[in-house]
Design an enzyme around this catalytic site. Structure first.
Site, PDB file in Angstrom:
ATOM      1  N   SER A  89      24.209  22.074  39.509  1.00 42.57           N
ATOM      2  CA  SER A  89      24.140  20.661  39.864  1.00 42.57           C
ATOM      3  C   SER A  89      23.047  19.987  39.031  1.00 42.57           C
ATOM      4  CB  SER A  89      23.868  20.544  41.365  1.00 42.57           C
ATOM      5  OG  SER A  89      23.791  19.192  41.745  1.00 42.57           O
TER       6      SER A  89
ATOM      7  N   ARG B 188      28.712  35.773  22.105  1.00 41.49           N
ATOM      8  CA  ARG B 188      29.140  37.180  22.116  1.00 41.49           C
ATOM      9  C   ARG B 188      28.237  38.005  21.183  1.00 41.49           C
ATOM     10  NH1 ARG B 188      34.577  39.686  22.235  1.00 41.49           N
ATOM     11  NH2 ARG B 188      35.602  37.841  21.404  1.00 41.49           N
TER      12      ARG B 188
ATOM     13  N   VAL C  33      16.121  20.676  31.053  1.00 42.41           N
ATOM     14  CA  VAL C  33      16.225  21.852  30.187  1.00 42.41           C
ATOM     15  C   VAL C  33      16.514  21.402  28.746  1.00 42.41           C
ATOM     16  CG1 VAL C  33      17.288  24.126  29.936  1.00 42.41           C
ATOM     17  CG2 VAL C  33      17.261  23.020  32.186  1.00 42.41           C
TER      18      VAL C  33
ATOM     19  N   ASP D  67      39.649  24.185  27.613  1.00 37.87           N
ATOM     20  CA  ASP D  67      39.107  22.891  28.028  1.00 37.87           C
ATOM     21  C   ASP D  67      39.311  22.746  29.536  1.00 37.87           C
ATOM     22  OD1 ASP D  67      38.407  20.288  28.510  1.00 37.87           O
ATOM     23  OD2 ASP D  67      39.665  19.434  26.921  1.00 37.87           O
TER      24      ASP D  67
ATOM     25  N   TYR E 200      27.775  10.616  36.410  1.00 37.06           N
ATOM     26  CA  TYR E 200      27.098  11.922  36.511  1.00 37.06           C
ATOM     27  C   TYR E 200      26.503  12.090  37.909  1.00 37.06           C
ATOM     28  CZ  TYR E 200      24.194  15.865  34.901  1.00 37.06           C
ATOM     29  OH  TYR E 200      23.611  17.104  34.728  1.00 37.06           O
TER      30      TYR E 200
ATOM     31  N   LYS F 101      27.920  14.940  40.539  1.00 40.74           N
ATOM     32  CA  LYS F 101      27.040  16.044  40.956  1.00 40.74           C
ATOM     33  C   LYS F 101      26.812  15.994  42.478  1.00 40.74           C
ATOM     34  CE  LYS F 101      26.169  18.212  37.023  1.00 40.74           C
ATOM     35  NZ  LYS F 101      26.676  19.574  36.761  1.00 40.74           N
TER      36      LYS F 101
HETATM   37  N1  LIG Z   1      19.887  20.120  30.351  1.00 36.84           N
HETATM   38  C1  LIG Z   1      19.395  19.541  31.427  1.00 36.84           C
HETATM   39  O1  LIG Z   1      18.267  18.986  31.402  1.00 36.84           O
HETATM   40  C2  LIG Z   1      20.158  19.554  32.724  1.00 36.84           C
HETATM   41  C3  LIG Z   1      19.574  18.925  33.826  1.00 36.84           C
HETATM   42  C4  LIG Z   1      20.242  18.935  35.036  1.00 36.84           C
HETATM   43  C5  LIG Z   1      21.470  19.586  35.124  1.00 36.84           C
HETATM   44  N2  LIG Z   1      22.010  20.183  34.040  1.00 36.84           N
HETATM   45  C6  LIG Z   1      23.296  20.870  34.220  1.00 36.84           C
HETATM   46  O2  LIG Z   1      23.210  22.174  33.648  1.00 36.84           O
HETATM   47  C7  LIG Z   1      24.525  22.593  33.213  1.00 36.84           C
HETATM   48  C8  LIG Z   1      24.437  23.098  31.783  1.00 36.84           C
HETATM   49  O3  LIG Z   1      24.061  22.018  30.955  1.00 36.84           O
HETATM   50  P1  LIG Z   1      23.387  22.220  29.523  1.00 36.84           P
HETATM   51  O4  LIG Z   1      22.205  21.353  29.515  1.00 36.84           O
HETATM   52  O5  LIG Z   1      23.282  23.668  29.187  1.00 36.84           O
HETATM   53  O6  LIG Z   1      24.492  21.495  28.631  1.00 36.84           O
HETATM   54  P2  LIG Z   1      25.119  21.818  27.216  1.00 36.84           P
HETATM   55  O7  LIG Z   1      24.136  22.453  26.313  1.00 36.84           O
HETATM   56  O8  LIG Z   1      25.776  20.565  26.780  1.00 36.84           O
HETATM   57  O9  LIG Z   1      26.214  22.906  27.571  1.00 36.84           O
HETATM   58  C9  LIG Z   1      27.344  22.558  28.317  1.00 36.84           C
HETATM   59  C10 LIG Z   1      28.353  23.681  28.233  1.00 36.84           C
HETATM   60  O10 LIG Z   1      29.531  23.275  28.945  1.00 36.84           O
HETATM   61  C11 LIG Z   1      30.665  23.379  28.085  1.00 36.84           C
HETATM   62  N3  LIG Z   1      31.646  22.370  28.420  1.00 36.84           N
HETATM   63  C12 LIG Z   1      31.445  21.023  28.467  1.00 36.84           C
HETATM   64  N4  LIG Z   1      32.613  20.401  28.720  1.00 36.84           N
HETATM   65  C13 LIG Z   1      33.545  21.371  28.857  1.00 36.84           C
HETATM   66  C14 LIG Z   1      34.935  21.363  29.095  1.00 36.84           C
HETATM   67  N5  LIG Z   1      35.630  20.225  29.228  1.00 36.84           N
HETATM   68  N6  LIG Z   1      35.591  22.543  29.167  1.00 36.84           N
HETATM   69  C15 LIG Z   1      34.928  23.713  29.002  1.00 36.84           C
HETATM   70  N7  LIG Z   1      33.606  23.787  28.762  1.00 36.84           N
HETATM   71  C16 LIG Z   1      32.937  22.623  28.680  1.00 36.84           C
HETATM   72  C17 LIG Z   1      30.082  23.206  26.677  1.00 36.84           C
HETATM   73  O11 LIG Z   1      30.860  23.800  25.669  1.00 36.84           O
HETATM   74  P3  LIG Z   1      31.986  23.030  24.823  1.00 36.84           P
HETATM   75  O12 LIG Z   1      31.450  21.676  24.464  1.00 36.84           O
HETATM   76  O13 LIG Z   1      32.209  23.946  23.685  1.00 36.84           O
HETATM   77  O14 LIG Z   1      33.172  22.981  25.727  1.00 36.84           O
HETATM   78  C18 LIG Z   1      28.770  23.972  26.804  1.00 36.84           C
HETATM   79  O15 LIG Z   1      29.000  25.356  26.622  1.00 36.84           O
HETATM   80  C19 LIG Z   1      25.427  21.377  33.425  1.00 36.84           C
HETATM   81  O16 LIG Z   1      26.089  21.513  34.658  1.00 36.84           O
HETATM   82  C20 LIG Z   1      24.451  20.216  33.490  1.00 36.84           C
HETATM   83  O17 LIG Z   1      24.970  19.121  34.229  1.00 36.84           O
HETATM   84  C21 LIG Z   1      21.388  20.191  32.834  1.00 36.84           C
END
Ligand SMILES: NC(=O)c1ccc[n+]([C@@H]2O[C@H](COP(=O)([O-])OP(=O)(O)OC[C@H]3O[C@@H](n4cnc5c(N)ncnc54)[C@H](OP(=O)(O)O)[C@@H]3O)[C@@H](O)[C@H]2O)c1
Length: 259
Positions: free
Chosen positions: A145, A48, A194, A67, A161, A165
């Site tokens: 995804s 925010r 990422v 959650d 995972y 997905k």
């Molecule tokens: N990073 C990569 O390389 C990569 C690659 C392929 C796909 N992705 C996908 O991209 C998306 C974002 O991932 P990211 O890399 O940005 O991950 P991240 O940094 O771990 O962020 C995940 C977010 O989801 C929230 N979250 C997780 N569990 C939750 C729950 N039970 N309830 C509510 N919120 C929840 C987390 O916040 P809280 O923990 O505070 O809840 C956080 O804000 C995901 O769908 C992931 O599968 C990422």
């Protein structure tokens, strides 16, 4: 950004950090109303604050700590969101990469939790916002995804995972077909590798548990600098967001870096 999203209300899950936060920031200048959902209230407040720094008016930002694995919290969060306004755009971004490890040791409860966060939460959030979108004759749903669906064997010991997905993509394409010609589109987005907390968490895991192959692969891609920034990935998603595509699997690699 390709489309005029001025005045639209956007619900982004997992918006406290990583890709979700970058999507929110990317939309900050688009005149949208932003609803940020995640579990960690402190990270939502950080998101925010960053939006306020970008000169997004405070009344255009709503934070909803919840959650998504907890049905009651999820329902309460959705009710609070919909009491304030219709959702025009839903970005189902939150996910868990757990449980990692040999499939022989995976507990049903952990698998259930992965399905709850990665499949059931996005599907039920979509179901909840759909009546408003259908009534308006316009809506955009994006389910984040992973490239794992294109090569499921590429992440050994990440069976939950890969499975969740793949289910999310099937859900996406099926729902898009159901909603064809309604004005509501549903697409999946594979964001690439990422540089986020999810990647850092995998790198920090015991190689004995997650396997040396997985551990080395994630550490190597970080060391070699092949991970992209959340902002770069968010830009690719946002370039597609307002368009009329539906039932597509968008991949970051197919959108030019300048988009
Ligand atoms: N990073 C990569 O390389 C990569 C690659 C392929 C796909 N992705 C996908 O991209 C998306 C974002 O991932 P990211 O890399 O940005 O991950 P991240 O940094 O771990 O962020 C995940 C977010 O989801 C929230 N979250 C997780 N569990 C939750 C729950 N039970 N309830 C509510 N919120 C929840 C987390 O916040 P809280 O923990 O505070 O809840 C956080 O804000 C995901 O769908 C992931 O599968 C990422």
């Amino acid at each position: 950004m390709a489309a005029d999203l001025d005045g639209k209300t956007v619900l982004i899950t997992g918006a406290g950090r990583g890709l979700g936060r970058a999507v929110a920031r990317g939309l900050g200048s688009a005149g949208t109303r932003l609803i940020l959902l995640a579990r960690t209230a402190g990270q939502l407040e950080e998101a925010r604050a960053l939006l306020l720094d970008q000169a997004v008016p405070a009344q255009r930002i709503q934070v909803v700590p919840a959650d998504l694995a907890d049905e009651e919290q999820r329902d309460r969060a959705v009710a609070a969101v919909l009491a304030a306004s219709r959702v025009d755009i839903l970005v189902n971004n939150a996910a868990t990469v757990e449980p990692l490890g040999p499939t022989a040791g995976i507990k049903a409860a952990d698998l259930r939790l992965a399905f709850e966060v990665n499949v059931i939460a996005p599907a039920t959030l979509s179901a909840a916002v759909l009546p408003g979108m259908l009534e308006a004759g316009w809506g955009r749903i994006v389910n984040v995804s992973s490239g794992i669906v294109a090569s499921p064997a590429g992440m050994v010991r990440g069976n939950a995972y890969a499975t969740t997905k793949a289910a999310l993509e099937a859900h996406t394409v099926n729902l898009a077909a159901e909603l064809r010609d309604t004005g509501v589109t549903v697409n999946a987005y594979r964001p690439g590798g990422v540089d986020t907390a999810m990647q850092a968490w995998i790198r920090s895991q015991d190689p004995g548990r997650i396997g040396t192959g997985l551990h080395e692969r994630f550490n190597r891609s970080f060391a070699e600098g092949t991970l992209i920034t959340p902002e770069r990935s968010a830009t690719a998603l946002l370039a597609r967001l307002g368009g009329d595509d539906t039932g597509a699997i968008w991949d970051v690699s197919t959108v030019p870096a300048s988009a």
